[in-house]
Design a protein around this motif. Structure first.
Motif, PDB file in Angstrom:
ATOM      1  N   ALA A 160       2.654  -8.496  -2.684  1.00 13.67           N
ATOM      2  CA  ALA A 160       1.353  -8.742  -3.320  1.00 13.67           C
ATOM      3  C   ALA A 160       0.530  -7.459  -3.397  1.00 13.67           C
ATOM      4  CB  ALA A 160       0.594  -9.821  -2.545  1.00 13.67           C
ATOM      5  N   ILE A 161       0.560  -6.660  -2.336  1.00 13.31           N
ATOM      6  CA  ILE A 161      -0.188  -5.397  -2.335  1.00 13.31           C
ATOM      7  C   ILE A 161       0.351  -4.466  -3.402  1.00 13.31           C
ATOM      8  CG2 ILE A 161      -0.576  -3.280  -0.993  1.00 13.31           C
ATOM      9  CD1 ILE A 161      -0.880  -5.074   1.482  1.00 13.31           C
ATOM     10  N   TYR A 162       1.669  -4.300  -3.463  1.00 13.48           N
ATOM     11  CA  TYR A 162       2.278  -3.440  -4.476  1.00 13.48           C
ATOM     12  C   TYR A 162       1.933  -3.915  -5.886  1.00 13.48           C
ATOM     13  CZ  TYR A 162       5.274  -1.152  -0.947  1.00 13.48           C
ATOM     14  OH  TYR A 162       5.748  -0.424   0.123  1.00 13.48           O
ATOM     15  N   HIS A 163       1.871  -5.231  -6.066  1.00 12.56           N
ATOM     16  CA  HIS A 163       1.576  -5.798  -7.390  1.00 12.56           C
ATOM     17  C   HIS A 163       0.215  -5.342  -7.901  1.00 12.56           C
ATOM     18  CE1 HIS A 163       1.286  -8.717 -10.657  1.00 12.56           C
ATOM     19  NE2 HIS A 163       0.103  -9.071 -10.173  1.00 12.56           N
ATOM     20  N   HIS A 164      -0.755  -5.201  -7.006  1.00  9.94           N
ATOM     21  CA  HIS A 164      -2.116  -4.850  -7.413  1.00  9.94           C
ATOM     22  C   HIS A 164      -2.330  -3.341  -7.553  1.00  9.94           C
ATOM     23  CE1 HIS A 164      -3.844  -8.866  -7.345  1.00  9.94           C
ATOM     24  NE2 HIS A 164      -3.200  -9.106  -6.218  1.00  9.94           N
ATOM     25  N   CYS A 165      -1.314  -2.545  -7.232  1.00  9.21           N
ATOM     26  CA  CYS A 165      -1.420  -1.089  -7.367  1.00  9.21           C
ATOM     27  C   CYS A 165      -0.887  -0.654  -8.729  1.00  9.21           C
ATOM     28  CB  CYS A 165      -0.628  -0.386  -6.264  1.00  9.21           C
ATOM     29  SG  CYS A 165      -1.248  -0.715  -4.605  1.00  9.21           S
ATOM     30  N   ASP A 166      -1.517   0.350  -9.311  1.00  4.27           N
ATOM     31  CA  ASP A 166      -1.063   0.863 -10.605  1.00  4.27           C
ATOM     32  C   ASP A 166       0.096   1.835 -10.454  1.00  4.27           C
ATOM     33  OD1 ASP A 166      -3.152  -0.309 -12.456  1.00  4.27           O
ATOM     34  OD2 ASP A 166      -4.447   0.722 -11.027  1.00  4.27           O
ATOM     35  N   THR A 167       0.096   2.620  -9.381  1.00  5.87           N
ATOM     36  CA  THR A 167       1.165   3.581  -9.130  1.00  5.87           C
ATOM     37  C   THR A 167       1.477   3.592  -7.648  1.00  5.87           C
ATOM     38  OG1 THR A 167       0.450   4.990 -10.969  1.00  5.87           O
ATOM     39  CG2 THR A 167       1.877   6.002  -9.330  1.00  5.87           C
ATOM     40  N   LEU A 168       2.771   3.683  -7.325  1.00 11.46           N
ATOM     41  CA  LEU A 168       3.220   3.767  -5.948  1.00 11.46           C
ATOM     42  C   LEU A 168       3.865   5.135  -5.741  1.00 11.46           C
ATOM     43  CD1 LEU A 168       4.840   0.224  -5.745  1.00 11.46           C
ATOM     44  CD2 LEU A 168       2.631   0.896  -4.785  1.00 11.46           C
ATOM     45  N   LEU A 169       3.193   5.991  -5.002  1.00  9.52           N
ATOM     46  CA  LEU A 169       3.723   7.311  -4.673  1.00  9.52           C
ATOM     47  C   LEU A 169       4.529   7.197  -3.381  1.00  9.52           C
ATOM     48  CD1 LEU A 169       0.428   9.353  -5.237  1.00  9.52           C
ATOM     49  CD2 LEU A 169       2.264   8.955  -6.889  1.00  9.52           C
ATOM     50  N   VAL A 170       5.780   7.644  -3.388  1.00 11.55           N
ATOM     51  CA  VAL A 170       6.624   7.530  -2.199  1.00 11.55           C
ATOM     52  C   VAL A 170       6.950   8.924  -1.673  1.00 11.55           C
ATOM     53  CG1 VAL A 170       7.571   5.281  -2.813  1.00 11.55           C
ATOM     54  CG2 VAL A 170       8.728   7.336  -3.613  1.00 11.55           C
ATOM     55  N   GLN A 171       6.830   9.092  -0.345  1.00 15.33           N
ATOM     56  CA  GLN A 171       6.954  10.422   0.250  1.00 15.33           C
ATOM     57  C   GLN A 171       8.393  10.870   0.427  1.00 15.33           C
ATOM     58  OE1 GLN A 171       8.571  10.707   3.414  1.00 15.33           O
ATOM     59  NE2 GLN A 171       7.221   9.841   4.945  1.00 15.33           N
ATOM     60  N   SER A 172       9.361  10.007   0.175  1.00 14.45           N
ATOM     61  CA  SER A 172      10.774  10.344   0.333  1.00 14.45           C
ATOM     62  C   SER A 172      11.559   9.729  -0.814  1.00 14.45           C
ATOM     63  CB  SER A 172      11.290   9.806   1.672  1.00 14.45           C
ATOM     64  OG  SER A 172      12.703   9.795   1.710  1.00 14.45           O
ATOM     65  N   ARG A 173      12.546  10.457  -1.301  1.00 12.96           N
ATOM     66  CA  ARG A 173      13.393   9.888  -2.358  1.00 12.96           C
ATOM     67  C   ARG A 173      14.106   8.632  -1.874  1.00 12.96           C
ATOM     68  NH1 ARG A 173      13.662  13.067  -6.711  1.00 12.96           N
ATOM     69  NH2 ARG A 173      13.291  15.309  -6.513  1.00 12.96           N
ATOM     70  N   ALA A 174      14.409   8.584  -0.572  1.00 10.68           N
ATOM     71  CA  ALA A 174      15.087   7.413  -0.022  1.00 10.68           C
ATOM     72  C   ALA A 174      14.189   6.184   0.019  1.00 10.68           C
ATOM     73  CB  ALA A 174      15.604   7.731   1.379  1.00 10.68           C
ATOM     74  N   PHE A 175      12.888   6.345  -0.206  1.00 16.44           N
ATOM     75  CA  PHE A 175      11.974   5.206  -0.268  1.00 16.44           C
ATOM     76  C   PHE A 175      12.084   4.440  -1.584  1.00 16.44           C
ATOM     77  CE2 PHE A 175       8.239   5.992   2.894  1.00 16.44           C
ATOM     78  CZ  PHE A 175       9.150   6.199   3.907  1.00 16.44           C
ATOM     79  N   ILE A 176      12.646   5.067  -2.588  1.00 25.19           N
ATOM     80  CA  ILE A 176      12.592   4.480  -3.933  1.00 25.19           C
ATOM     81  C   ILE A 176      13.231   3.102  -3.970  1.00 25.19           C
ATOM     82  CG2 ILE A 176      13.360   4.739  -6.322  1.00 25.19           C
ATOM     83  CD1 ILE A 176      13.126   7.807  -5.862  1.00 25.19           C
ATOM     84  N   GLU A 177      14.451   2.975  -3.474  1.00 25.02           N
ATOM     85  CA  GLU A 177      15.143   1.690  -3.536  1.00 25.02           C
ATOM     86  C   GLU A 177      14.478   0.626  -2.668  1.00 25.02           C
ATOM     87  OE1 GLU A 177      17.359   0.757  -5.663  1.00 25.02           O
ATOM     88  OE2 GLU A 177      17.297   2.752  -6.556  1.00 25.02           O
ATOM     89  N   PRO A 178      14.095   0.919  -1.404  1.00 24.01           N
ATOM     90  CA  PRO A 178      13.406  -0.110  -0.608  1.00 24.01           C
ATOM     91  C   PRO A 178      12.094  -0.578  -1.233  1.00 24.01           C
ATOM     92  CG  PRO A 178      14.195   1.648   0.808  1.00 24.01           C
ATOM     93  CD  PRO A 178      14.409   2.109  -0.590  1.00 24.01           C
ATOM     94  N   VAL A 179      11.323   0.341  -1.821  1.00 21.87           N
ATOM     95  CA  VAL A 179      10.061  -0.060  -2.455  1.00 21.87           C
ATOM     96  C   VAL A 179      10.337  -0.868  -3.712  1.00 21.87           C
ATOM     97  CG1 VAL A 179       7.994   0.816  -3.610  1.00 21.87           C
ATOM     98  CG2 VAL A 179       8.749   1.844  -1.465  1.00 21.87           C
ATOM     99  N   ALA A 180      11.418  -0.536  -4.418  1.00 18.44           N
ATOM    100  CA  ALA A 180      11.756  -1.246  -5.660  1.00 18.44           C
ATOM    101  C   ALA A 180      12.140  -2.705  -5.413  1.00 18.44           C
ATOM    102  CB  ALA A 180      12.891  -0.520  -6.384  1.00 18.44           C
TER     103      ALA A 180
END
Length: 412
Positions: free
Chosen positions: A166-186
């Motif tokens: 729900a939090i991610y849904h309300h954000c316009d952009t998600l900046l991730v500090q590690s390339r390895a974060f991309i898949e878990p955040v997705a």
């Protein structure tokens, strides 16, 4: 730009967001910081502040800082941390709209190490101010809750996952500090929202010199000191470092120096006494302005994390700080952090929580000549300048805040 930074942590606590705010202000942007009362990592509200009541102050005489009431972390534990997290949410929802009345912003940026719940007041402010909302993800929830043992109940972890979505849904952009974060955040957000945006660190010398204790300076200058700097908590594999110090007692020149404080400092002090570890040095916490001097005198800099999937995906901000310091690095961790140290040719890496390989790397680092260690430090600094230099990173951040489409390594 008119930028609102929402962060549960801010100066005089030592976090990288402090330097980003400074550079944003230096570049001419109007910045306001909404935060809580400083109490990290010791869990006690800093001198000059009190837990309750709202407060306004100035940072560097340029940036307005708004502070809302906060329950201190105390000595950790689930109850205190839960109250700490929830108090910022409630105080932020109640106090910040009033404190920011009649103020307009182009964008809201949330700097989000744990807890991600600090984003909730920012969501309300996004709608009230009709501004873009960007979330700079420093920790993965719910994974980090499970890895640290803070939450063990599977149903509760599932509920946290719903909240994160729900939090991610309300954000316009998600900046991730590690390339390895991309898949878990997705797993919780649309992929097109996600942008790789690594941490950086201030490389300018402090404007005011902070004197170090003569005893510490003498130790650093006369011994081969492996220096760890930062939070001494449950994620830092401190058992491994204690065991390493025990195995290194046969070398009278080596010292393992753990600079900082945190929830496990008391445990470390007890272990040092019980195991009679004269080579394990616990000098306490120092102001951020003192760290460049400590790094400069260190023989090598140490970073460690537990062997957990979420930590394998994380790049501790101290990695960038160590690279910028131009000192050789000994890394006891897996994944992205170890990859960067190896790719930068900045030091020696061993698997997380493996004592014998860590001890071997410390001995190997000591056996190297001064020229070889210096070359590692220079290589690390060159890698930092090429990938994490702050002024460039702040300009990239402005592009994201303005919703410009940036290319290269920072875009997916």
């Amino acid at each position: 730009m008119r930028i609102l930074i929402v962060s549960q942590y801010f100066w005089p606590e030592h976090f990288i967001i402090n330097d980003f705010v400074r550079v944003l202000a230096e570049q001419g942007h109007e910045v306001v910081v909404a935060t809580g009362k400083p109490n990290y990592p010791d869990g006690k509200v800093f001198d000059g502040y009190r837990a309750w009541g709202c407060q306004r102050e100035r940072y560097l005489d340029k940036v307005e800082v708004l502070r809302v009431p906060l329950w201190p972390r105390g000595q950790g534990g689930a109850k205190n941390l839960l109250l700490n997290y929830l108090s910022f949410v409630v105080s932020g929802l109640v106090c910040l709209p009033w404190m920011l009345r009649k103020r307009e912003f182009d964008a809201v940026l949330v700097f989000a190490p744990s807890p991600i719940t600090q984003t909730i007041p920012a969501i309300l402010l996004k709608w009230l101010k009709k501004a873009r909302l960007l979330l700079w993800v420093q920790d993965l929830w719910p994974q980090s809750l499970a890895a640290t043992g803070f939450v063990k109940n599977p149903r509760l972890l599932t509920m946290v996952a719903w909240m994160v979505k729900a939090i991610y849904h309300h954000c316009d952009t998600l900046l991730v500090q590690s390339r390895a974060f991309i898949e878990p955040v997705a797993r919780f957000a649309k992929r097109e929202k996600i942008v790789y945006y690594p941490n950086s660190i201030n490389t300018h010398p402090p404007t005011v010199a902070v004197p170090l204790p003569e005893e510490l300076v003498s130790l650093l200058e006369t011994h081969f000191c492996i220096v760890f700097a930062g939070n001494l908590g449950t994620a830092q594999a401190l058992e491994t470092l204690v065991q390493a110090a025990e195995l290194l007692r046969d070398d009278p020149q080596i010292r393992v120096v753990l600079v900082g404080s945190g929830s496990r400092l008391g445990w470390l002090q007890a272990q040092k006494q019980a195991r009679e570890l004269d080579n394990l040095i616990l000098p306490g916490r120092f102001a951020g302005e003192a760290m460049p001097q400590i790094f400069e005198h260190a023989s090598a800099l140490l970073v460690s994390l537990n062997d957990e999937e979420v930590f394998n995906q994380t790049v501790p901000s101290k990695v960038q700080a160590y690279l910028a310091a131009g000192r050789p690095i000994i890394a006891s961790l897996n994944g992205e952090g170890a990859r960067i140290v190896s790719e930068a040719r900045a030091g020696l890496a061993s698997p997380a929580q493996k004592v014998l390989p860590l001890v071997a790397n410390i001995r190997s680092m000591k056996a190297l000549g001064t020229a070889e260690r210096t070359a590692m430090g220079h290589s690390g600094r060159a890698y930092f300048d090429a990938n994490f230099e702050m002024n460039r990173q702040v300009q990239v951040l402005i592009d994201h805040l303005m919703d410009k489409k940036t290319g290269g390594e920072n875009a997916l």
